[in-house]
Design an enzyme around this catalytic site. Structure first.
Site, PDB file in Angstrom:
ATOM      1  N   ARG A  87      27.793  37.060  52.082  1.00 54.66           N
ATOM      2  CA  ARG A  87      28.881  38.019  52.226  1.00 54.66           C
ATOM      3  C   ARG A  87      28.376  39.262  52.933  1.00 54.66           C
ATOM      4  NH1 ARG A  87      32.406  41.124  47.691  1.00 54.66           N
ATOM      5  NH2 ARG A  87      34.419  41.056  48.722  1.00 54.66           N
ATOM      6  N   ARG A 106      42.367  41.727  40.590  1.00 53.00           N
ATOM      7  CA  ARG A 106      41.210  40.988  41.089  1.00 53.00           C
ATOM      8  C   ARG A 106      41.288  39.548  40.582  1.00 53.00           C
ATOM      9  NH1 ARG A 106      39.349  43.351  45.498  1.00 53.00           N
ATOM     10  NH2 ARG A 106      38.230  45.308  45.173  1.00 53.00           N
ATOM     11  N   GLU A 121      37.998  53.527  54.023  1.00 54.84           N
ATOM     12  CA  GLU A 121      38.498  52.957  52.774  1.00 54.84           C
ATOM     13  C   GLU A 121      39.121  54.018  51.870  1.00 54.84           C
ATOM     14  OE1 GLU A 121      38.851  49.923  51.916  1.00 54.84           O
ATOM     15  OE2 GLU A 121      37.623  48.837  53.374  1.00 54.84           O
ATOM     16  N   SER A 143      24.824  40.730  42.501  1.00 53.94           N
ATOM     17  CA  SER A 143      24.595  39.455  41.816  1.00 53.94           C
ATOM     18  C   SER A 143      23.517  38.679  42.554  1.00 53.94           C
ATOM     19  CB  SER A 143      25.895  38.636  41.749  1.00 53.94           C
ATOM     20  OG  SER A 143      25.701  37.441  41.040  1.00 53.94           O
ATOM     21  N   GLY A 194      21.399  36.570  41.754  1.00 54.80           N
ATOM     22  CA  GLY A 194      21.181  35.160  41.449  1.00 54.80           C
ATOM     23  C   GLY A 194      22.118  34.228  42.174  1.00 54.80           C
ATOM     24  N   GLU A 246      46.925  42.948  53.630  1.00 58.04           N
ATOM     25  CA  GLU A 246      45.806  42.371  52.892  1.00 58.04           C
ATOM     26  C   GLU A 246      46.170  42.158  51.419  1.00 58.04           C
ATOM     27  OE1 GLU A 246      42.329  44.756  53.518  1.00 58.04           O
ATOM     28  OE2 GLU A 246      42.537  44.731  55.699  1.00 58.04           O
ATOM     29  N   GLU A 281      47.132  44.269  49.249  1.00 63.75           N
ATOM     30  CA  GLU A 281      46.580  45.315  48.397  1.00 63.75           C
ATOM     31  C   GLU A 281      47.702  46.125  47.742  1.00 63.75           C
ATOM     32  OE1 GLU A 281      42.265  46.347  50.453  1.00 63.75           O
ATOM     33  OE2 GLU A 281      44.014  47.562  50.978  1.00 63.75           O
TER      34      GLU A 281
END
Length: 210
Positions: free
Chosen positions: A57, A80, A113, A134, A136, A163, A165
């Site tokens: 990402r 989310r 943003e 994250s 892992g 989007e 939002e």
């Protein structure tokens, strides 16, 4: 006891051997299956090759906006989908954040943003640190910033409809930080780290250290 000033990583990138990378998915994120091996702490020898799925990402940036004059800070709330595994609500309190576009740096991303997500204008975001949210599972790097702004006129509903939002702005008092953290009202890493930073920053100010 480990003394921090004496800490040095035992290994470096030269102690990792990428044997194969197999792309599995290409979309908003990418997923690769990576076959690799690395050196072992005790012996320094290579371990047996193994596989890991890595979510690729773009780097992201987030900013905690606060108003020292009003003794307040700004958080946003939005739905989310990846938090549908929670038992109460998938709507999350967050700091302003977004993915950094190609050819864009983190401060420019955050200025954009802030206007899109909160209708808030910030001038000079101050870099604090960066981390893997994250490590892992994903190679995403998160760049954390802080900015001051006049929050007296901030509020309302914002976001890019293209989007999907739908973002609500919340203005909290500095005194609310401990309650937000203690009661588990904030439940994602960037906002928890940001509020802990602000809490420590205010403590340092009170003690006259900054």
């Amino acid at each position: 006891m480990l003394k921090v000033q004496h800490y040095r990583p035992q290994f470096s990138m030269q102690d990792v051997d990428i044997l194969q990378t197999e792309p599995r998915y290409r979309g908003f994120v990418q997923v690769d299956i990576v076959t690799l091996r690395h050196r072992l702490f005790a012996s320094g020898q290579w371990n047996t090759p193994f596989q890991r799925e890595i979510v690729r990402r773009r780097a992201a940036a987030g900013v905690l906006v606060h108003d020292p004059k009003l003794q307040k800070f700004l958080l946003i709330e939005q739905f989310r989908a990846a938090t549908l595994n929670l038992t109460d609500t998938p709507w999350q309190l967050e700091i302003i954040a977004g993915l950094i576009d190609d050819g864009e740096d983190a401060p420019s991303c955050l200025k954009r943003e802030a206007l899109e997500e909160a209708g808030c204008s910030i001038d000079t975001p101050r870099f604090i640190y960066q981390y893997h949210p994250s490590g892992g599972a994903s190679d995403e790097i998160f760049h954390f910033y802080v900015a001051t702004a006049d929050l007296s006129q901030c509020g309302g509903i914002h976001g890019e409809s293209s989007e999907h939002e739908d973002i609500k702005v919340h203005i909290f008092e500095y005194a609310d930080i401990a309650t937000l953290l203690a009661q588990g009202i904030v439940r994602n890493a960037p906002v928890i780290i940001a509020l802990q930073w602000l809490q420590f920053f205010l403590l340092q100010q009170k003690m006259g250290e900054i």
